[in-house]
Design a protein around this motif. Structure first.
Motif, PDB file in Angstrom:
ATOM      1  N   VAL A   8      47.176  83.201   4.545  1.00 48.28           N
ATOM      2  CA  VAL A   8      46.546  82.515   5.324  1.00 48.28           C
ATOM      3  C   VAL A   8      47.613  81.736   5.190  1.00 48.28           C
ATOM      4  N   PHE A   9      48.152  80.460   6.150  1.00 49.04           N
ATOM      5  CA  PHE A   9      49.039  79.920   6.888  1.00 49.04           C
ATOM      6  C   PHE A   9      49.529  78.542   7.194  1.00 49.04           C
ATOM      7  N   LYS A  10      49.957  77.163   7.041  1.00 48.99           N
ATOM      8  CA  LYS A  10      49.844  76.081   6.756  1.00 48.99           C
ATOM      9  C   LYS A  10      51.415  75.999   6.945  1.00 48.99           C
ATOM     10  N   LEU A  11      50.827  75.048   8.772  1.00 48.87           N
ATOM     11  CA  LEU A  11      52.250  74.517   9.406  1.00 48.87           C
ATOM     12  C   LEU A  11      52.019  72.947   8.820  1.00 48.87           C
ATOM     13  N   VAL A  12      53.555  72.207   8.581  1.00 51.30           N
ATOM     14  CA  VAL A  12      54.093  71.472   8.199  1.00 51.30           C
ATOM     15  C   VAL A  12      55.398  70.710   8.753  1.00 51.30           C
ATOM     16  N   PRO A  13      55.090  70.000   9.561  1.00 51.80           N
ATOM     17  CA  PRO A  13      56.364  69.062  10.380  1.00 51.80           C
ATOM     18  C   PRO A  13      57.451  68.666   9.755  1.00 51.80           C
ATOM     19  N   SER A  14      58.714  68.366  10.217  1.00 55.67           N
ATOM     20  CA  SER A  14      59.607  68.339  10.163  1.00 55.67           C
ATOM     21  C   SER A  14      59.526  67.435   9.295  1.00 55.67           C
ATOM     22  N   SER A  15      58.807  66.141   9.726  1.00 51.91           N
ATOM     23  CA  SER A  15      58.663  64.517   9.768  1.00 51.91           C
ATOM     24  C   SER A  15      58.000  64.798   8.249  1.00 51.91           C
ATOM     25  N   SER A  16      57.430  65.936   7.824  1.00 54.37           N
ATOM     26  CA  SER A  16      57.627  66.375   6.188  1.00 54.37           C
ATOM     27  C   SER A  16      58.041  67.105   5.253  1.00 54.37           C
ATOM     28  N   PRO A  17      59.151  67.314   5.018  1.00 52.52           N
ATOM     29  CA  PRO A  17      59.351  68.433   4.433  1.00 52.52           C
ATOM     30  C   PRO A  17      59.124  68.401   3.073  1.00 52.52           C
ATOM     31  N   VAL A  18      59.371  70.112   3.099  1.00 45.64           N
ATOM     32  CA  VAL A  18      58.777  70.935   1.827  1.00 45.64           C
ATOM     33  C   VAL A  18      60.174  70.884   1.253  1.00 45.64           C
ATOM     34  N   PRO A  19      59.639  70.079  -0.123  1.00 45.72           N
ATOM     35  CA  PRO A  19      61.388  69.694  -1.078  1.00 45.72           C
ATOM     36  C   PRO A  19      61.044  71.904  -1.489  1.00 45.72           C
ATOM     37  N   GLU A  20      62.614  72.254  -1.900  1.00 45.56           N
ATOM     38  CA  GLU A  20      62.907  73.370  -1.879  1.00 45.56           C
ATOM     39  C   GLU A  20      62.478  73.874  -3.865  1.00 45.56           C
ATOM     40  N   THR A  49      48.690  77.566  17.035  1.00 51.44           N
ATOM     41  CA  THR A  49      48.781  76.414  16.491  1.00 51.44           C
ATOM     42  C   THR A  49      50.517  74.961  16.530  1.00 51.44           C
ATOM     43  N   LEU A  50      51.024  76.554  17.242  1.00 48.50           N
ATOM     44  CA  LEU A  50      52.296  75.725  17.198  1.00 48.50           C
ATOM     45  C   LEU A  50      52.367  75.297  18.864  1.00 48.50           C
ATOM     46  N   LYS A  51      51.316  75.621  19.827  1.00 48.72           N
ATOM     47  CA  LYS A  51      51.568  75.609  20.979  1.00 48.72           C
ATOM     48  C   LYS A  51      50.810  74.048  21.529  1.00 48.72           C
ATOM     49  N   HIS A  52      49.195  73.870  20.457  1.00 50.13           N
ATOM     50  CA  HIS A  52      49.106  72.317  20.483  1.00 50.13           C
ATOM     51  C   HIS A  52      49.262  70.968  19.973  1.00 50.13           C
ATOM     52  N   PHE A  53      49.987  71.742  18.820  1.00 52.30           N
ATOM     53  CA  PHE A  53      50.832  70.626  17.932  1.00 52.30           C
ATOM     54  C   PHE A  53      51.624  70.195  17.455  1.00 52.30           C
ATOM     55  N   PHE A  54      52.609  71.460  17.748  1.00 54.89           N
ATOM     56  CA  PHE A  54      53.709  71.302  17.236  1.00 54.89           C
ATOM     57  C   PHE A  54      54.819  70.769  18.582  1.00 54.89           C
ATOM     58  N   THR A  55      54.353  71.254  19.960  1.00 53.87           N
ATOM     59  CA  THR A  55      55.664  70.712  20.608  1.00 53.87           C
ATOM     60  C   THR A  55      56.671  70.466  21.094  1.00 53.87           C
ATOM     61  N   ASN A  56      56.614  68.499  19.941  1.00 56.06           N
ATOM     62  CA  ASN A  56      57.369  67.945  19.488  1.00 56.06           C
ATOM     63  C   ASN A  56      58.146  68.158  18.625  1.00 56.06           C
ATOM     64  N   ASP A  57      57.770  68.799  17.678  1.00 59.77           N
ATOM     65  CA  ASP A  57      58.347  69.313  16.400  1.00 59.77           C
ATOM     66  C   ASP A  57      59.747  70.297  17.228  1.00 59.77           C
ATOM     67  N   GLY A 117      65.129  75.591  23.045  1.00 59.01           N
ATOM     68  CA  GLY A 117      64.906  75.541  24.196  1.00 59.01           C
ATOM     69  C   GLY A 117      63.561  75.365  24.787  1.00 59.01           C
ATOM     70  N   GLY A 118      62.498  74.843  23.736  1.00 58.63           N
ATOM     71  CA  GLY A 118      60.914  74.307  23.760  1.00 58.63           C
ATOM     72  C   GLY A 118      60.406  75.191  23.770  1.00 58.63           C
ATOM     73  N   SER A 119      60.482  76.053  23.290  1.00 61.43           N
ATOM     74  CA  SER A 119      59.674  77.151  22.660  1.00 61.43           C
ATOM     75  C   SER A 119      60.226  77.660  21.847  1.00 61.43           C
ATOM     76  N   TRP A 120      58.478  78.277  21.367  1.00 67.69           N
ATOM     77  CA  TRP A 120      58.710  78.830  19.871  1.00 67.69           C
ATOM     78  C   TRP A 120      58.536  80.409  19.137  1.00 67.69           C
ATOM     79  N   ASP A 121      58.623  80.975  20.776  1.00 64.86           N
ATOM     80  CA  ASP A 121      58.639  82.677  21.041  1.00 64.86           C
ATOM     81  C   ASP A 121      59.893  82.723  19.825  1.00 64.86           C
ATOM     82  N   SER A 122      61.009  82.388  19.755  1.00 64.05           N
ATOM     83  CA  SER A 122      62.260  83.205  19.319  1.00 64.05           C
ATOM     84  C   SER A 122      62.020  83.129  17.493  1.00 64.05           C
TER      85      SER A 122
END
Length: 133
Positions: A8-20, A49-57, A117-122
């Motif tokens: 399972v996966f947790k997505l975290v925005p870059s505004s809350s960086p995950v330490p190394e 999840t990316l499309k609905h919650f992380f479009t501005n990241d 380019g505004g997409s998470w596809d790549s």
């Protein structure tokens, strides 16, 4: 979808960086704190999840968690946690109820994905082998 879940996966925005070096416990997001559980996604749910919650990241951290590590504390529920369903069933998300503990003991690996380019596809294509179901 198969009921076989490896991660399972947790997505975290870059505004809350995950330490190394992962601490024992990462800070919870406002959503997780308010909800009383940690919102997770299966591999097949990540694009939505990316499309609905992380479009501005432009960048997200993707935390990969071995399902057997947290399985006893996961409920498969609708996004608003009102109805429980079967593991991996369409429309049901893994919600982690373990007192907000998500850190070095639970997280197997961390990836950093970049929106192009505004997409998470790549990013999703590049991560296809890493996104194990």
């Amino acid at each position: 979808m198969s009921n076989q879940i490896t991660y399972v996966f947790k997505l975290v925005p870059s505004s809350s960086p995950v330490p190394e070096v992962l601490p024992e416990r990462l800070p919870l997001s406002e959503l997780d704190t308010t909800s009383g559980f940690i919102h997770l996604s299966s591999a097949t749910q990540i694009p939505g999840t990316l499309k609905h919650f992380f479009t501005n990241d432009n960048e997200v951290y993707v935390l990969r968690i071995k399902y057997t590590t947290v399985e006893k504390d996961v409920k498969w529920e609708t996004p608003n946690a009102e109805v429980c369903g079967e593991r991996g069933e369409e429309g049901f998300f893994p919600h982690l109820y373990n007192g907000g503990r998500l850190g070095s003991g639970e997280i197997e690996s961390v990836a950093v994905w970049h929106q192009t380019g505004g997409s998470w596809d790549s990013a999703l294509q590049k991560a296809e082998a890493w996104l194990v179901y």
